[in-house]
Design a protein around this motif. Structure first.
Motif, PDB file in Angstrom:
ATOM      1  N   TYR A  73    -104.200 -62.791 -47.307  1.00  0.00           N
ATOM      2  CA  TYR A  73    -104.217 -62.247 -48.662  1.00  0.00           C
ATOM      3  C   TYR A  73    -102.800 -62.068 -49.204  1.00  0.00           C
ATOM      4  O   TYR A  73    -102.522 -62.349 -50.375  1.00  0.00           O
ATOM      5  N   LEU A  97    -104.092 -72.062 -56.708  1.00  0.00           N
ATOM      6  CA  LEU A  97    -105.117 -71.592 -55.775  1.00  0.00           C
ATOM      7  C   LEU A  97    -105.591 -72.729 -54.885  1.00  0.00           C
ATOM      8  O   LEU A  97    -105.649 -72.595 -53.654  1.00  0.00           O
ATOM      9  N   ARG A  98    -105.916 -73.851 -55.492  1.00  0.00           N
ATOM     10  CA  ARG A  98    -106.427 -74.976 -54.706  1.00  0.00           C
ATOM     11  C   ARG A  98    -105.359 -75.507 -53.753  1.00  0.00           C
ATOM     12  O   ARG A  98    -105.644 -75.801 -52.580  1.00  0.00           O
ATOM     13  N   ALA A 101    -105.025 -73.253 -50.774  1.00  0.00           N
ATOM     14  CA  ALA A 101    -106.168 -73.348 -49.872  1.00  0.00           C
ATOM     15  C   ALA A 101    -106.136 -74.631 -49.049  1.00  0.00           C
ATOM     16  O   ALA A 101    -106.478 -74.629 -47.860  1.00  0.00           O
ATOM     17  N   TYR A 108    -107.988 -69.852 -45.889  1.00  0.00           N
ATOM     18  CA  TYR A 108    -108.778 -69.583 -47.095  1.00  0.00           C
ATOM     19  C   TYR A 108    -110.187 -69.129 -46.730  1.00  0.00           C
ATOM     20  O   TYR A 108    -110.705 -68.145 -47.280  1.00  0.00           O
ATOM     21  N   TYR A 112    -112.357 -65.899 -47.918  1.00  0.00           N
ATOM     22  CA  TYR A 112    -113.328 -66.164 -48.979  1.00  0.00           C
ATOM     23  C   TYR A 112    -114.590 -66.860 -48.483  1.00  0.00           C
ATOM     24  O   TYR A 112    -115.477 -67.161 -49.283  1.00  0.00           O
ATOM     25  N   TRP A 180    -112.547 -67.062 -61.524  1.00  0.00           N
ATOM     26  CA  TRP A 180    -112.602 -66.622 -60.128  1.00  0.00           C
ATOM     27  C   TRP A 180    -113.859 -67.120 -59.428  1.00  0.00           C
ATOM     28  O   TRP A 180    -113.810 -67.652 -58.322  1.00  0.00           O
ATOM     29  N   THR A 181    -115.001 -66.958 -60.080  1.00  0.00           N
ATOM     30  CA  THR A 181    -116.263 -67.297 -59.427  1.00  0.00           C
ATOM     31  C   THR A 181    -116.513 -68.803 -59.392  1.00  0.00           C
ATOM     32  O   THR A 181    -116.856 -69.362 -58.342  1.00  0.00           O
ATOM     33  N   HIS A 184    -113.756 -70.732 -57.218  1.00  0.00           N
ATOM     34  CA  HIS A 184    -113.952 -70.473 -55.795  1.00  0.00           C
ATOM     35  C   HIS A 184    -115.199 -71.191 -55.293  1.00  0.00           C
ATOM     36  O   HIS A 184    -115.242 -71.650 -54.145  1.00  0.00           O
ATOM     37  N   LEU A 187    -114.224 -74.857 -54.816  1.00  0.00           N
ATOM     38  CA  LEU A 187    -113.263 -74.983 -53.726  1.00  0.00           C
ATOM     39  C   LEU A 187    -113.914 -74.706 -52.374  1.00  0.00           C
ATOM     40  O   LEU A 187    -113.643 -75.406 -51.389  1.00  0.00           O
ATOM     41  N   SER A 188    -114.780 -73.709 -52.313  1.00  0.00           N
ATOM     42  CA  SER A 188    -115.453 -73.398 -51.050  1.00  0.00           C
ATOM     43  C   SER A 188    -116.332 -74.557 -50.600  1.00  0.00           C
ATOM     44  O   SER A 188    -116.386 -74.886 -49.403  1.00  0.00           O
TER      45      SER A 188
END
Length: 216
Positions: A73, A97-98, A101, A108, A112, A180-181, A184, A187-188
């Motif tokens: 974090y 962010l990407r 990760a 990551y 997350y 954010w949602t 993510h 990406l997840s």
């Protein structure tokens, strides 16, 4: 963030070095078998230490996981803040962010991805995560509003605890949450390998999601 003082005595430097080595072995275990399979005894064997000796550095598995999560974090929060301080807008922050990760997907996914069974993070972890959201709220607030209020805006105006003391208006809060949602989520899925064999470039999908969020 105010920098913390590093180890100063030979004993402190040695302790910090051993803790760093333990964490490196822990990340290797996580990459191989996942965080739920993390074993301090296995790390001790790899390092040529006894189990009791290693427990002088980390009291238990959860103590080690907390340190790994805190490091992850902190790395992400510092990366996001540095990008924002360099002038990154909301779109650039999304790609930051990407990029972060992709450098280390296991880092990551530890913060997350699927929660580690039986593990509960301490309160200070939430504080570091809030720093990341504050950067997104800053960037969202800098964008012009179209003046259209949604039912979610009205809801967020009365439920803004998650934003802390940030003065972002409801429309900016909605935009930050959407980024954010949704990002993510994309990406997840990418990091978990769910796009494998589908024949498209995940980077193009991510960029399209960013563009769509900005247009909306």
């Amino acid at each position: 963030m105010t920098p913390t003082a590093g180890p100063t005595t030979p004993r402190e430097r040695y302790r910090a070095q051993v803790r760093t080595e333990i964490k490196e072995h822990a990340w290797q275990q996580i990459a191989t078998a996942g965080a739920s399979a993390l074993s301090l005894n296995a790390i001790a064997r790899q390092m040529g230490m006894s189990g009791p000796a290693l427990y002088r550095y980390f009291a238990n598995r959860d103590d080690l996981i907390t340190e790994l999560i805190r490091d992850a974090y902190r790395s992400f929060a510092d990366t996001a803040r540095a990008a924002a301080d360099a002038g990154a807008d909301l779109a650039a922050l999304a790609h930051t962010l990407r990029d972060w990760a992709l450098v280390d997907p296991h880092r990551y996914l530890l913060i997350y991805g699927t929660p580690v069974p039986g593990y509960h993070a301490p309160d200070d972890i939430t504080g570091i995560a809030a720093e990341i959201m504050a950067v997104l709220l800053d960037a969202s607030s800098a964008l012009p509003s179209d003046g259209t209020a949604t039912p979610l805006d009205a809801h967020l105006a009365d439920h803004r605890q998650w934003a802390g003391e940030h003065p972002a208006p409801p429309a900016a809060m909605r935009r930050a949450l959407a980024f954010w949602t949704r990002l993510h989520g994309v990406l997840s899925l990418e990091l978990a390998g769910h796009f494998g064999g589908m024949g498209f470039d995940p980077a193009q999908l991510f960029a399209a999601e960013v563009d769509g969020l900005l247009a909306g």
